[in-house]
Design an enzyme around this catalytic site. Structure first.
Site, mmCIF file in Angstrom:
data_model
loop_
_atom_site.group_PDB
_atom_site.id
_atom_site.type_symbol
_atom_site.label_atom_id
_atom_site.label_comp_id
_atom_site.label_asym_id
_atom_site.label_seq_id
_atom_site.Cartn_x
_atom_site.Cartn_y
_atom_site.Cartn_z
ATOM 1 N N ASN A 197 39.296 20.212 46.688
ATOM 2 C CA ASN A 197 39.201 18.937 47.416
ATOM 3 C C ASN A 197 39.005 19.153 48.925
ATOM 4 O OD1 ASN A 197 41.697 19.843 48.182
ATOM 5 N ND2 ASN A 197 42.867 18.188 47.243
ATOM 6 N N ASP A 248 50.497 29.849 54.193
ATOM 7 C CA ASP A 248 51.351 28.896 53.481
ATOM 8 C C ASP A 248 52.267 29.582 52.466
ATOM 9 O OD1 ASP A 248 49.272 29.615 51.805
ATOM 10 O OD2 ASP A 248 48.396 27.628 51.696
ATOM 11 N N HIS A 291 40.793 21.250 50.814
ATOM 12 C CA HIS A 291 41.988 21.600 51.590
ATOM 13 C C HIS A 291 41.894 23.018 52.147
ATOM 14 C CE1 HIS A 291 44.152 22.956 47.681
ATOM 15 N NE2 HIS A 291 44.137 24.016 48.432
ATOM 16 N N GLU A 335 46.150 18.934 52.701
ATOM 17 C CA GLU A 335 45.450 18.120 51.713
ATOM 18 C C GLU A 335 44.700 16.974 52.411
ATOM 19 O OE1 GLU A 335 45.345 19.063 48.717
ATOM 20 O OE2 GLU A 335 47.284 19.621 47.879
HETATM 21 C C1 GLP Z 1 45.615 27.294 47.303
HETATM 22 C C2 GLP Z 1 45.913 27.895 48.674
HETATM 23 C C3 GLP Z 1 44.717 27.804 49.601
HETATM 24 C C4 GLP Z 1 43.479 28.297 48.885
HETATM 25 C C5 GLP Z 1 43.205 27.405 47.698
HETATM 26 C C6 GLP Z 1 41.939 27.783 46.936
HETATM 27 O O1 GLP Z 1 45.851 25.943 47.224
HETATM 28 N N1 GLP Z 1 47.029 27.278 49.308
HETATM 29 O O2 GLP Z 1 44.975 28.571 50.776
HETATM 30 O O3 GLP Z 1 42.380 28.300 49.768
HETATM 31 O O4 GLP Z 1 44.294 27.510 46.820
HETATM 32 O O5 GLP Z 1 42.227 28.756 45.995
HETATM 33 P P1 GLP Z 1 41.148 29.585 45.209
HETATM 34 O O6 GLP Z 1 40.616 30.574 46.191
HETATM 35 O O7 GLP Z 1 41.909 30.241 44.099
HETATM 36 O O8 GLP Z 1 40.114 28.630 44.736
#
Ligand code: GLP
Length: 245
Positions: A136, A67, A138, A143
């Site tokens: 959440n 992404d 995702h 989402e």
């Molecule tokens: C972002 C990214 C996701 C990632 C998520 C969790 O929203 N787009 O790909 O998995 O954050 O991030 P973290 O690993 O910092 O908790």
């Protein structure tokens, strides 16, 4: 679905890095799906160490990131382009022309999403997709929703994601409101998936996603239906699954 138990964040990172490095050793021209966020940073650090020792070589690999924020140019220090170069690409030898991320500077969403899906297809699909998971549930930026998404598309970020990601920006107002993300179907088409999750704040989501019903309200839950998925989770993230493991 395999659940691989790790002691803590470092142990999780080493175990996941081992799976990725085995993938690249067994298939040097692997197509790797990569992720951002704090969860995979330890993996990238470990892979860089092994690359520097000569244990793993990324020279034949192609990469596709999950992404990118819509509206951020690659040189913006909060773009995922910037993150990936700083945390991984600048230190290893993935050839520059085989590094792929959605282009956040391309504001024509339809055009950019089509281009990205076509590039993944032209590369032969993804051999191993690395994933983190949002609070959440995702994956990528897919989402919670009424349905599972298909190909790469443009999403409006939820308040919970903006809130979680504001720590990286000067303020919540600076967090972009939209992103381009591979769809759930794109992710499910990867031949192998490795999801890393760490910390007690995600323990409830881990229980819901991997032991609850498969529902687009918890996007990661669909991974239960994939035939080759490994969840590498530390003790804190598994702390609410004790009775289920
Ligand atoms: C972002 C990214 C996701 C990632 C998520 C969790 O929203 N787009 O790909 O998995 O954050 O991030 P973290 O690993 O910092 O908790």
């Amino acid at each position: 679905m395999k659940i691989i138990r790790a002691k803590d964040y470092n142990d999780m990172s080493r175990k996941a890095a081992n799976i990725i490095s085995a993938q690249v050793i067994l298939k040097p021209d692997s197509v790797l799906g990569l992720a951002t966020g704090s969860s995979p940073i330890g993996i990238y650090e470990q892979l860089i160490k092994w690359y520097n020792k000569g244990d793993v070589d990324f020279g034949g690999c192609t990469t596709f990131n999950l992404d990118e924020y819509r509206g951020l140019t690659p040189d913006h220090d909060q773009s995922y382009h910037y993150f990936m170069h700083k945390n991984f690409f600048d230190a290893v030898n993935v050839p520059a022309e085989r590094i792929n991320l959605p282009d956040g500077a391309q504001l024509d969403a339809e055009r950019e999403c089509k281009r990205y899906d076509a590039a993944i297809k032209a590369a032969g699909g993804i051999d191993l997709q690395l994933l983190g998971m949002g609070l959440n549930g995702h994956i990528g930026f897919n989402e919670p929703d009424e349905y599972f998404s298909k190909g790469t598309h443009c999403v409006n970020l939820t308040e919970s994601t903006i809130e979680a990601n504001k720590r990286f920006f000067a303020s919540a107002d600076d967090v972009p409101r939209q992103a381009y993300t591979m769809g759930v179907q794109t992710i499910m088409l990867a031949r192998r998936i490795v999801l890393v999750v760490s910390g007690e704040n995600k323990a409830e989501t881990v229980r819901e996603a991997f032991f609850g019903p498969v529902t687009p309200q918890v996007p990661a839950s669909i991974l239960q239906l994939h035939t080759d998925v490994s969840i590498v989770a530390d003790e804190a993230a598994l702390s609410k699954c004790g009775d289920l493991l």
